[in-house]
Design a protein around this motif. Structure first.
Motif, PDB file in Angstrom:
ATOM      1  N   GLU A 305       0.814  -1.208   0.000  1.00  8.61           N
ATOM      2  CA  GLU A 305       0.000   0.000   0.000  1.00  8.61           C
ATOM      3  C   GLU A 305       0.851   1.263   0.000  1.00  8.61           C
ATOM      4  O   GLU A 305       0.428   2.306  -0.506  1.00  8.61           O
ATOM      5  N   CYS A 308       1.282   2.712  -3.357  1.00  8.68           N
ATOM      6  CA  CYS A 308       0.094   3.216  -4.046  1.00  8.68           C
ATOM      7  C   CYS A 308      -0.003   4.730  -3.914  1.00  8.68           C
ATOM      8  O   CYS A 308       0.482   5.328  -2.955  1.00  8.68           O
ATOM      9  N   PRO A 310      -2.047   8.191  -3.109  1.00  8.39           N
ATOM     10  CA  PRO A 310      -3.039   8.456  -2.061  1.00  8.39           C
ATOM     11  C   PRO A 310      -4.458   8.151  -2.554  1.00  8.39           C
ATOM     12  O   PRO A 310      -4.849   8.526  -3.657  1.00  8.39           O
ATOM     13  N   GLY A 311      -5.221   7.448  -1.725  1.00 12.47           N
ATOM     14  CA  GLY A 311      -6.595   7.106  -2.054  1.00 12.47           C
ATOM     15  C   GLY A 311      -6.762   5.810  -2.819  1.00 12.47           C
ATOM     16  O   GLY A 311      -7.880   5.383  -3.078  1.00 12.47           O
ATOM     17  N   GLU A 312      -5.650   5.159  -3.192  1.00  6.14           N
ATOM     18  CA  GLU A 312      -5.720   3.926  -3.977  1.00  6.14           C
ATOM     19  C   GLU A 312      -5.586   2.671  -3.116  1.00  6.14           C
ATOM     20  O   GLU A 312      -5.641   1.556  -3.633  1.00  6.14           O
ATOM     21  N   GLU A 313      -5.395   2.857  -1.785  1.00  8.43           N
ATOM     22  CA  GLU A 313      -5.130   1.706  -0.913  1.00  8.43           C
ATOM     23  C   GLU A 313      -6.272   0.704  -0.914  1.00  8.43           C
ATOM     24  O   GLU A 313      -6.051  -0.514  -0.854  1.00  8.43           O
ATOM     25  N   GLU A 314      -7.514   1.202  -0.997  1.00 10.51           N
ATOM     26  CA  GLU A 314      -8.665   0.300  -0.977  1.00 10.51           C
ATOM     27  C   GLU A 314      -8.679  -0.628  -2.189  1.00 10.51           C
ATOM     28  O   GLU A 314      -9.185  -1.735  -2.123  1.00 10.51           O
ATOM     29  N   LYS A 315      -8.102  -0.171  -3.295  1.00 10.96           N
ATOM     30  CA  LYS A 315      -8.096  -0.997  -4.500  1.00 10.96           C
ATOM     31  C   LYS A 315      -7.225  -2.240  -4.313  1.00 10.96           C
ATOM     32  O   LYS A 315      -7.491  -3.282  -4.910  1.00 10.96           O
ATOM     33  N   SER A 332      -3.346   3.511  -9.486  1.00 13.79           N
ATOM     34  CA  SER A 332      -2.260   4.485  -9.646  1.00 13.79           C
ATOM     35  C   SER A 332      -1.217   4.261  -8.564  1.00 13.79           C
ATOM     36  O   SER A 332      -1.551   4.183  -7.378  1.00 13.79           O
ATOM     37  N   ARG A 334       2.714   5.559  -7.064  1.00 15.22           N
ATOM     38  CA  ARG A 334       3.584   6.741  -7.055  1.00 15.22           C
ATOM     39  C   ARG A 334       4.987   6.354  -7.471  1.00 15.22           C
ATOM     40  O   ARG A 334       5.491   5.288  -7.114  1.00 15.22           O
ATOM     41  N   LYS A 459     -11.280  13.053 -11.791  1.00 14.54           N
ATOM     42  CA  LYS A 459     -11.475  13.265 -10.356  1.00 14.54           C
ATOM     43  C   LYS A 459     -12.838  13.888 -10.079  1.00 14.54           C
ATOM     44  O   LYS A 459     -13.284  13.919  -8.942  1.00 14.54           O
TER      45      LYS A 459
END
Length: 755
Positions: A305, A308, A310-315, A332, A334, A459
């Motif tokens: 994670e 990843c 930011p905000g992509e952790e749930e994926k 996405s 980084r 977005k």
């Protein structure tokens, strides 16, 4: 009396895949005793009756001395067999002890040779292995025994190779059997060569693994007839176990090399992480190239994670849930340089080095997404070009109405001056109403074009939208093109819309508007001789169904399945073939469907289904114009004198004190020389634009309220606007009530700016 002699603690033992026999010696062979011995897993039972003939029933029974001699011979034979088995066990145990060195073949080879020299008391031992092409042998290791019993390394020339079948060693490999040469000097197969000690006898055994020869082991001694059949048997057993160890190691090594070749050779990133705590275990070289981190830096991450965006952790959690389902995720990540890498990700579960892991494959599609974005915008520009002539026609009509009514207003004012009692005032009011309506229509048309041409931001959050409004906007946008179409082809196109009472849907209004514009344009292209275009919509349970039907040329069956493919077109050169493909993607993003029904010569119907929104939108109530108890001091900055004077007069009408500046530099000078409650600044000005003016004002006075005036469609979000010093936005053309409501909002202490 029955007596059994056993070697305590010895039963069938296993090392690797080898079972070692243990001997049990007894002087009788009762059935119960035999069963018990088998239960204890002893291999063989030797009894005096098994070793000797039945002497009691002999016509000439032996004397006691003779019987004793026979017993002694049987005992010696059993003892010899026992010694052989113990020797085998010792040999195999020692080989098993060095099996841990197998992944360093040099150490294992030398250790194995030392064991053979010690167990057989040979003078020399060498190990030959197959070359990589498996056509010849090369010398892997060779050791010898000095007169004092110590071992030494023989000279190894790795470049020297031997043909399979060459010499006795080659013959042993070819025949796949152990060969014993009792007198090397007399054997023509033996090639005389220099050794530290002369060779009198020779023993060669192949290393067989799954009936494949891996190499050959050679034992030699300077004495003739030194090696026995027992030595040959030991050699056969030792080489069998060594071959299995080496064979398994080489298989593992080849598998590892094959895995690494595939792992490192693929043109996409592969990351292996623990299925329990998500820690990164391994990655290939392409992962380093893709994200810019070294392998050591990636392995130091707390978990996957951390890589990843930011905000992509749930994926990543969804990747866990759908692993092995061949589902493609878009995630996405980084990069080390701070940029983002958009990847298509698949994952599957496997066991790696004894651990339960997830193998994540990531293909960087950032360039593809950028290319798609440019194609998408190109298609929108093409559509805008198609709409341009129609829009220009409509705007010219509006300008004609405005200019004509302005001229009539002037004439009525002159009439009013001549005759104050005439009905000129009523006529002037009517003319002004028409001018205002034409201006509103023109503003709405410009806003539709701006919304249509706006670049889609992924977005941007979806919201509850009114489909009827969106379809009517699309009809207005294409109305001019429809007129041009009829003029160009000399035909008549009848457009009807039956929208009924549609429930709102959840989505992006600009995207949905584009879909209907594309479908209407396609319908016009399909009717060069004119026809009827019908848009029908209705709500069915929890789904809104819209059909766009034409009476045109239809779509041939052989290409019907391809019309939604990117770049597929049947139109003339200049068509991108992306209109329907983009529309299909947009509807999919909205969790809907887009299908087609068509027959050649009988027209086509494009059918859209969309899920209804679970929440509804409330229309804002019409409010009265705000009244201001306190006179405010306002600065208006705009390079267009007509706009700045109009805005100044509106503000003065509301009771405020207004100062005007006609450039960004003049505006900053006036702001520095005086104190203002609110600053209005135009965005597009020569020299300093509105953003620069706002930022410089905020540097001098961070709490100053700045309102931006613009006729452009901005794609910046509220956070980006705040970072540029802007608190509120008013779009051109503006009305008095818009201006006054924004001022009222700005002066309310509890109001939030650019929510």
């Amino acid at each position: 009396m029955a007596a059994t002699v056993m070697i305590p603690g010895y039963r069938r033992k296993s090392v690797g895949s080898y079972a070692f026999p243990v001997l049990c010696l007894t002087n009788c062979g009762y059935e119960w005793q035999t069963k018990r011995i088998k239960q204890l897993h002893f291999v063989k039972q030797l009894s005096k009756h098994w070793a000797m003939p039945d002497m009691n029933n002999s016509p000439h029974p032996p004397t006691d001395d003779k019987r004793l001699t026979l017993y002694e011979e049987a005992l010696r034979d059993a003892s010899r067999q026992l010694e052989e088995k113990v020797q085998e066990l010792s040999l195999l145990r020692r080989i098993a002890d060095i099996s841990g060195h197998i992944y360093d073949l040099n150490i294992f080879s030398k250790s194995f040779i030392d064991i053979l020299l010690e167990e057989t008391y040979a003078m020399n031992c060498s190990l030959l292995l197959k070359t990589q092409d498996e056509q010849r042998f090369y010398l892997k290791a060779a050791r010898g025994r000095s007169d004092d019993g110590s071992f030494y390394d023989s000279d190894i020339h790795t470049e020297t190779t031997f043909d399979i079948g060459q010499g006795i060693a080659g013959r042993a490999a070819l025949l796949k059997e152990t060969l014993l040469v009792k007198d090397a000097t007399e054997d023509t197969r033996f090639e005389l060569r220099y050794t530290r000690t002369p060779i009198g006898s020779l023993l060669c055994a192949p290393l067989l693994f799954n009936d494949t020869v891996l190499g050959v082991v050679n034992l030699s001694h300077h004495e003739k007839n030194y090696f026995t059949e027992n030595t040959k048997r030991l050699m056969h057993i030792a080489c069998g176990m060594a071959a299995e160890i080496i064979g398994n190691a080489l298989t593992h090594l080849r598998n590892e090399q094959r895995f690494r070749a595939m792992f490192e050779g693929v043109p996409f990133a592969i990351i292996i992480f623990d299925s329990e705590d998500d820690t990164i275990i391994d990655c290939n070289q392409f992962t380093e190239q893709c994200f810019g981190f070294t392998k050591q830096e990636l392995l130091a991450f707390k978990n996957i994670e951390a890589l990843c965006a930011p905000g992509e952790e749930e994926k990543i959690k969804r990747v866990h849930e759908t692993q092995n389902e061949k589902k493609v995720h878009e995630i996405s990540f980084r990069k080390k340089n701070g940029e983002l890498s958009i990847c298509e990700v698949t994952a599957n579960h496997l066991v790696f080095e004894g651990r339960s892991v997830v193998r994540l494959s990531a293909i960087d599609i950032s360039s593809k997404k950028e290319f798609e974005r440019k194609l998408y915008q190109a298609e929108k520009l093409k559509s805008l070009g198609e709409l341009a002539s129609g829009v220009a026609h409509d705007i010219n009509n509006m300008l004609a109405a405005i200019m004509g009514r302005v001229e009539l207003v002037r004439k009525n004012i002159a009439l009013l001056k001549q005759d104050p009692h005439s009905n000129a005032v009523e006529l002037i009011e009517r003319h002004i109403d028409i001018i205002e309506k034409a201006a509103h229509d023109g503003a709405d048309m410009v806003h539709r074009i701006q919304r249509f041409s706006r670049v889609h931001d992924e977005k941007e959050m979806y919201q509850v939208v009114n489909l009827a409004e969106i379809i009517n906007d699309a009809l207005e946008l294409t109305r001019g093109r429809c007129k041009d179409h009829d003029v160009q082809f000399g035909c008549t196109t009848d457009i009807t819309a039956s929208l009924g009472s549609l429930r709102p849907v959840y989505g992006n209004a600009a995207e949905l508007r584009e879909v209907f514009v594309n479908l209407i344009n396609n319908a016009l292209d399909a009717m060069p001789n004119g026809g009827k275009l019908t848009i029908a919509a209705a709500t069915e349970n929890d789904t809104v169904r819209i059909s766009v039907s034409d009476t045109g040329i239809g779509i041939p069956e052989e290409i019907r399945d391809r019309i939604f493919d990117p770049f597929f077109t049947t139109k003339d050169i200049g068509s991108t073939g992306l209109g329907l493909s983009i529309s299909y993607s947009i509807i999919q993003r909205h969790k809907g469907t887009l299908t087609v029904e068509s027959n050649t010569g009988n027209g086509s119907s494009f059918i859209i289904t969309l899920p209804v929104a679970t929440s509804t939108r409330t229309e804002p109530k019409e409010r009265d114009l705000p009244a201001f108890d306190v006179r405010k001091k306002i600065l208006v900055i705009d390079d267009d004198a007509h706009v700045s004077e109009t805005l100044a007069e509106m503000l003065a009408y509301a009771g405020h004190s207004v100062a005007c500046a006609h450039s960004g530099i003049e505006g900053l000078e006036k702001f520095s020389a005086d104190t203002y409650d609110i600053v209005f600044t135009d965005l597009g000005m020569p020299g300093l634009d509105g953003f620069e003016v706002a930022q410089r004002i905020k540097e001098q006075k961070p709490q100053q309220t700045v309102i931006l005036i613009t006729g452009w469609s901005l794609s910046l979000d509220s956070e980006q606007l705040r970072a540029r010093g802007v608190d509120f936005i008013i779009t051109k053309p503006f009305q008095l009530k818009q201006v006054l409501f924004v001022i009222d909002h700005a002066l309310t202490p509890t109001s939030s700016r650019l929510p």
